[in-house]
Design an enzyme around this catalytic site. Sequence first.
Site, PDB file in Angstrom:
ATOM      1  N   CYS A  75       0.997  -1.028   0.199  1.00 53.88           N
ATOM      2  CA  CYS A  75       0.358  -0.207   0.222  1.00 53.88           C
ATOM      3  C   CYS A  75       0.826   1.367  -0.310  1.00 53.88           C
ATOM      4  O   CYS A  75       1.797   1.348   0.853  1.00 53.88           O
ATOM      5  CB  CYS A  75      -1.096  -0.173   1.308  1.00 53.88           C
ATOM      6  SG  CYS A  75      -1.652   1.232   1.475  1.00 53.88           S
ATOM      7  N   CYS A 186      -0.940   3.714  -6.565  1.00 55.44           N
ATOM      8  CA  CYS A 186      -2.122   3.008  -5.230  1.00 55.44           C
ATOM      9  C   CYS A 186      -2.202   1.752  -5.447  1.00 55.44           C
ATOM     10  O   CYS A 186      -2.896   1.399  -7.280  1.00 55.44           O
ATOM     11  CB  CYS A 186      -3.109   4.076  -5.104  1.00 55.44           C
ATOM     12  SG  CYS A 186      -4.702   3.200  -4.534  1.00 55.44           S
TER      13      CYS A 186
END
Length: 257
Positions: A75, A186
């Site tokens: 992440c 992302c």
Amino acid sequence: MITCESPIAVIDSGVGGISVLKRLWQLMPNEKYIYFGDSKNAPYGVKPTDEIKKLTFKNAEKLMERGAKALVIACNTATAAAAADLREKYPSFPIIGLEPALKPAALSGDHPTVIVMATELTLREKKFAGLVSRFENDAKIIGLPAPGIVELVEGGKADSREMDEYLTKLFLPFRDEKQLCIVLGCTHFPFAKKSIRRVMGEDVLLFDGAFGAARHTKELIEEKNLLRDENAKGEILFENSDEGHIELSKTLFEELE
Ligand code: DGL
């Protein structure tokens, strides 16, 4: 005790990190993985940095206590918020983070326009500012938050009409840019690749940091002599703070090319 048989822990704010898990699995299919998605608390990208730091520490430490041999923070947002502090607290533990693949994008042409799609948190943290300052002479760099993609992927609508509509609006200001590159900053965004291509054209250049992160993970585990036997059968344990996201996790893993 940590041994070759210990699992690799992979964490994300939700199902996005599955795009990294897939690359890890392709590179090291004989390893054991525990994937933890925090979908109950997703999205992370619109929250204050301190809150994300706390959540990331909690999720990481739980898996470390269960005997993981390495931690992949799959992440970009959690990496920006917590990776440096986690490494400071656990200096000898292999911790791999994700960061937007700006370098290969910026160096891919003659001063290209690079759109870095990432969360608000990733774009405002100093880690990203440092990255931009290294490549701002090589490319025109534009940061573009896209929280709608995270929501649609978490809702099982990665490849949908809603995604096409959202992206059509999002990319409208950039339709006429020459030499356009898009960084998927992302880990939820690779699941929107098909839709991005429908909207921006089949040959738009997309950059995904997951491949590099997977290679780096292998190197770090190898350095510690902790790679599992090549003939061992790999396995993945999917876990999520919201049980309802486990089926979606498995489907996304299977479907990602
Ligand atoms: N998957 C995360 C990332 O790579 C963020 C998504 C979120 O906002 O929760 O940045």
